[in-house]
Design a protein around this motif. Structure first.
Motif, PDB file in Angstrom:
ATOM      1  N   TRP A 334       8.315   5.310  32.058  1.00 19.73           N
ATOM      2  CA  TRP A 334       9.413   6.545  31.641  1.00 19.73           C
ATOM      3  C   TRP A 334       7.972   7.859  31.301  1.00 19.73           C
ATOM      4  O   TRP A 334       8.717   8.945  31.080  1.00 19.73           O
ATOM      5  N   ARG A 335       6.925   7.466  31.552  1.00 18.03           N
ATOM      6  CA  ARG A 335       6.244   8.719  32.078  1.00 18.03           C
ATOM      7  C   ARG A 335       6.120   9.614  33.434  1.00 18.03           C
ATOM      8  O   ARG A 335       5.526  10.900  33.235  1.00 18.03           O
ATOM      9  N   SER A 336       6.999   8.941  34.666  1.00 20.95           N
ATOM     10  CA  SER A 336       7.251   8.668  35.435  1.00 20.95           C
ATOM     11  C   SER A 336       7.850  10.771  35.980  1.00 20.95           C
ATOM     12  O   SER A 336       8.829  10.728  34.740  1.00 20.95           O
ATOM     13  N   GLN A 337       7.898  11.905  36.772  1.00 21.63           N
ATOM     14  CA  GLN A 337       8.189  12.513  37.303  1.00 21.63           C
ATOM     15  C   GLN A 337      10.379  12.027  37.316  1.00 21.63           C
ATOM     16  O   GLN A 337      10.382  12.604  36.661  1.00 21.63           O
ATOM     17  N   ARG A 338      10.410  10.918  38.159  1.00 18.77           N
ATOM     18  CA  ARG A 338      11.533  10.627  38.374  1.00 18.77           C
ATOM     19  C   ARG A 338      12.293  10.228  36.173  1.00 18.77           C
ATOM     20  O   ARG A 338      13.787  11.012  36.752  1.00 18.77           O
ATOM     21  N   ALA A 339      11.963   9.460  35.911  1.00 21.29           N
ATOM     22  CA  ALA A 339      11.754   9.364  34.494  1.00 21.29           C
ATOM     23  C   ALA A 339      12.003  11.104  33.952  1.00 21.29           C
ATOM     24  O   ALA A 339      13.143  10.809  32.912  1.00 21.29           O
ATOM     25  N   ILE A 340      11.276  11.769  33.729  1.00 16.50           N
ATOM     26  CA  ILE A 340      11.769  12.638  33.342  1.00 16.50           C
ATOM     27  C   ILE A 340      12.963  13.401  33.552  1.00 16.50           C
ATOM     28  O   ILE A 340      13.409  13.929  33.298  1.00 16.50           O
ATOM     29  N   GLU A 341      13.207  13.619  35.166  1.00 21.09           N
ATOM     30  CA  GLU A 341      13.963  13.323  35.131  1.00 21.09           C
ATOM     31  C   GLU A 341      15.470  13.747  35.113  1.00 21.09           C
ATOM     32  O   GLU A 341      16.511  14.691  34.827  1.00 21.09           O
ATOM     33  N   ILE A 342      15.269  12.272  34.415  1.00 19.73           N
ATOM     34  CA  ILE A 342      16.805  11.469  33.630  1.00 19.73           C
ATOM     35  C   ILE A 342      16.879  11.607  32.577  1.00 19.73           C
ATOM     36  O   ILE A 342      17.813  11.533  32.181  1.00 19.73           O
ATOM     37  N   PHE A 343      15.780  11.707  32.290  1.00 23.84           N
ATOM     38  CA  PHE A 343      15.931  11.885  30.566  1.00 23.84           C
ATOM     39  C   PHE A 343      15.131  12.519  29.697  1.00 23.84           C
ATOM     40  O   PHE A 343      14.026  11.735  28.684  1.00 23.84           O
ATOM     41  N   GLY A 344      14.598  13.841  30.447  1.00 23.81           N
ATOM     42  CA  GLY A 344      14.196  14.898  29.889  1.00 23.81           C
ATOM     43  C   GLY A 344      14.832  15.339  29.316  1.00 23.81           C
ATOM     44  O   GLY A 344      16.180  15.783  29.318  1.00 23.81           O
ATOM     45  N   PRO A 345      14.729  16.989  28.823  1.00 17.66           N
ATOM     46  CA  PRO A 345      15.661  18.391  28.081  1.00 17.66           C
ATOM     47  C   PRO A 345      15.726  18.714  29.063  1.00 17.66           C
ATOM     48  O   PRO A 345      17.398  18.972  29.053  1.00 17.66           O
ATOM     49  N   ARG A 346      15.462  19.149  29.779  1.00 17.65           N
ATOM     50  CA  ARG A 346      16.522  19.328  31.340  1.00 17.65           C
ATOM     51  C   ARG A 346      18.385  18.822  31.495  1.00 17.65           C
ATOM     52  O   ARG A 346      19.416  19.252  31.650  1.00 17.65           O
ATOM     53  N   HIS A 347      17.953  17.560  31.236  1.00 17.57           N
ATOM     54  CA  HIS A 347      19.021  16.298  32.047  1.00 17.57           C
ATOM     55  C   HIS A 347      20.218  16.697  30.228  1.00 17.57           C
ATOM     56  O   HIS A 347      21.470  16.960  30.664  1.00 17.57           O
ATOM     57  N   PHE A 348      19.338  17.663  28.979  1.00 21.29           N
ATOM     58  CA  PHE A 348      20.712  17.451  28.058  1.00 21.29           C
ATOM     59  C   PHE A 348      20.820  18.477  28.263  1.00 21.29           C
ATOM     60  O   PHE A 348      21.174  19.004  26.850  1.00 21.29           O
ATOM     61  N   GLY A 349      20.150  19.785  28.195  1.00 21.87           N
ATOM     62  CA  GLY A 349      20.839  21.297  28.765  1.00 21.87           C
ATOM     63  C   GLY A 349      19.735  22.445  28.064  1.00 21.87           C
ATOM     64  O   GLY A 349      20.414  23.346  28.362  1.00 21.87           O
ATOM     65  N   PHE A 350      18.654  21.686  27.799  1.00 23.04           N
ATOM     66  CA  PHE A 350      17.847  22.643  27.787  1.00 23.04           C
ATOM     67  C   PHE A 350      16.689  23.215  28.936  1.00 23.04           C
ATOM     68  O   PHE A 350      16.584  22.928  29.380  1.00 23.04           O
ATOM     69  N   ASP A 351      16.640  24.519  28.344  1.00 30.78           N
ATOM     70  CA  ASP A 351      15.498  24.835  30.006  1.00 30.78           C
ATOM     71  C   ASP A 351      14.312  25.569  28.817  1.00 30.78           C
ATOM     72  O   ASP A 351      13.985  25.816  29.475  1.00 30.78           O
ATOM     73  N   PHE A 352      13.743  24.160  28.744  1.00 35.67           N
ATOM     74  CA  PHE A 352      12.315  23.804  29.247  1.00 35.67           C
ATOM     75  C   PHE A 352      11.685  22.412  29.236  1.00 35.67           C
ATOM     76  O   PHE A 352      12.767  21.614  29.557  1.00 35.67           O
ATOM     77  N   ASP A 353      10.482  22.347  29.833  1.00 40.50           N
ATOM     78  CA  ASP A 353       9.694  21.306  30.583  1.00 40.50           C
ATOM     79  C   ASP A 353       9.707  20.060  29.917  1.00 40.50           C
ATOM     80  O   ASP A 353       9.561  20.554  28.167  1.00 40.50           O
ATOM     81  N   ALA A 354       9.104  18.581  29.707  1.00 34.60           N
ATOM     82  CA  ALA A 354       9.114  18.152  28.539  1.00 34.60           C
ATOM     83  C   ALA A 354       7.612  17.564  28.589  1.00 34.60           C
ATOM     84  O   ALA A 354       6.686  18.607  29.176  1.00 34.60           O
ATOM     85  N   VAL A 355       7.857  18.032  26.770  1.00 34.09           N
ATOM     86  CA  VAL A 355       6.743  18.085  26.398  1.00 34.09           C
ATOM     87  C   VAL A 355       6.125  16.141  25.792  1.00 34.09           C
ATOM     88  O   VAL A 355       6.460  16.058  24.780  1.00 34.09           O
ATOM     89  N   LEU A 356       4.987  15.819  26.325  1.00 34.79           N
ATOM     90  CA  LEU A 356       4.510  14.530  26.086  1.00 34.79           C
ATOM     91  C   LEU A 356       3.270  14.227  25.397  1.00 34.79           C
ATOM     92  O   LEU A 356       2.169  15.851  25.271  1.00 34.79           O
TER      93      LEU A 356
END
Length: 363
Positions: A334-356
């Motif tokens: 769940w830390r892969s690039q594809r995982a972040i694309e579908i379950f990261g902040p941008r998926h929920f409408g936020f204009d910033f990248d995941a912070v892990l």
């Protein structure tokens, strides 16, 4: 295989509620469900014990974490999730060999245990996420392009639906959520009828056992008069993101079958004078420290009451509650690039990248 007593299952559910990041269903209802269903020992089964041709499935609830109660006079089904499971078995024309939770949470993991107990099958020591998630496509199977169909839906009114095929899992999310909205906010679903050969290569293993460890660590700390939050943090290799007091009750609303909201805290102890915010969509997904994003999904944001290490479930935070916020790294899948694309902040409408979390800061 491990034989579990009812007490073991209850301990697991406490751990699941902690790992559920504020969501994953109602813990108290989950405990009531397993107490009524688990009359004897129940089997926790390793995924590696499945044969290639064993057929397994995933029973769970979909809906808001604050659903409306269906009027008792309207209820025609006692357990929508069990009825959805039976319906999918009939449709497949084959008995399922085991069930697995759709996520870790006090309600949805309990749903899997209920179905297992009433159907006399084991529960797999695995789930597709390793935490709770708001949308049905947030699974390891979706990451690996394994379809969730066919799936079945049942509500308390007795309405039943078989979905043989969908264009994508996002559409399945829309279908199940829409039916939940017109069904009092929640429906039982059974999906992902998969062979053992597929499940072994596509699921997050050992997550129910991890929840059991978490629940036991909390119990043992309380019995010894030790700090339960520190005990939980040790098991999870968690980072303490914040310690504070709630500025107000959680601010929230039910919308389109989800519970959306925010929690705001003022720091105490090492965080005195600092401010913290968490945004949730059923589950805790984004956290800010002094206005700066400090952690996002897919990593876990866990809110625990300071006095006993119990999880704060959304949207039930109360003003002046003293809490710790833990950050836990999600599984590597769940830390892969594809995982972040579908379950990261941008998926929920936020204009910033995941912070892990950095690897040394969490599992």
């Amino acid at each position: 295989m491990v034989e579990l007593t009812l007490n073991d299952v209850e301990t697991i559910l406490f751990g699941c509620a902690i790992l559920g990041t504020g969501g994953g269903g109602d813990l108290q209802r989950g405990l009531e469900t397993v107490r009524s269903a688990v009359r004897d020992r129940i089997i926790l089964m390793s995924v590696d014990e499945l044969s290639d041709d064993d057929l397994v499935a995933c029973p769970y609830f979909v809906g808001s974490v604050s659903p409306r109660d269906v009027n008792e006079t309207q209820r025609r089904v006692g357990s929508p999730v069990l009825e959805s499971f039976k319906l999918l078995e009939r449709y497949m024309g084959k008995k399922f060999s085991a069930v697995f939770p759709t996520e870790l949470g006090g309600g949805n993991t309990a749903a899997a245990f209920e179905v297992a107990a009433r159907s006399n099958v084991p529960v797999l020591d695995a789930d597709p996420v390793g935490r709770a998630v708001p949308e049905v496509q947030h699974t390891s199977f979706y990451l690996l392009e394994i379809p969730m169909t066919p799936f079945t839906i049942c509500n308390y009114l007795g309405d039943k639906v078989i979905v043989d095929e969908v264009c994508c899992d996002e559409q399945a999310e829309e279908i199940t959520r829409a039916i939940a909205v017109v069904s009092g906010g929640k429906v039982g679903v059974t999906s992902h009828p998969l062979k053992g050969s597929v499940v072994r290569k596509s699921i997050v293993k050992g997550t129910v056992s991890l929840a059991w460890q978490v629940g036991r660590a909390r119990q043992e700390a309380l019995q010894k008069g030790e700090d339960p939050v520190k005990a939980i943090a040790r098991v999870l290799d968690a980072k303490i993101l914040f310690e504070g007091v709630a500025d107000s009750d959680a601010v929230w609303e039910d919308k389109a079958g989800f519970t959306y909201g925010d929690m705001f805290f003022t720091g105490v102890g090492n965080f005195a004078g600092r401010k913290f915010r968490i945004w949730f969509k059923n589950e805790n997904l984004i956290a800010w420290l002094d206005g700066q994003v400090c952690l996002t999904c897919p990593d876990l944001i866990i809110v625990l009451r300071a006095e006993d290490g119990s999880p704060v479930l959304n949207p039930h935070l109360k003003k002046k509650e003293h809490v710790f916020v833990l950050g836990v790294a999600a599984s590597e899948l769940w830390r892969s690039q594809r995982a972040i694309e579908i379950f990261g902040p941008r998926h929920f409408g936020f204009d910033f990248d995941a912070v892990l979390l950095k690897k040394e800061e969490g599992r």
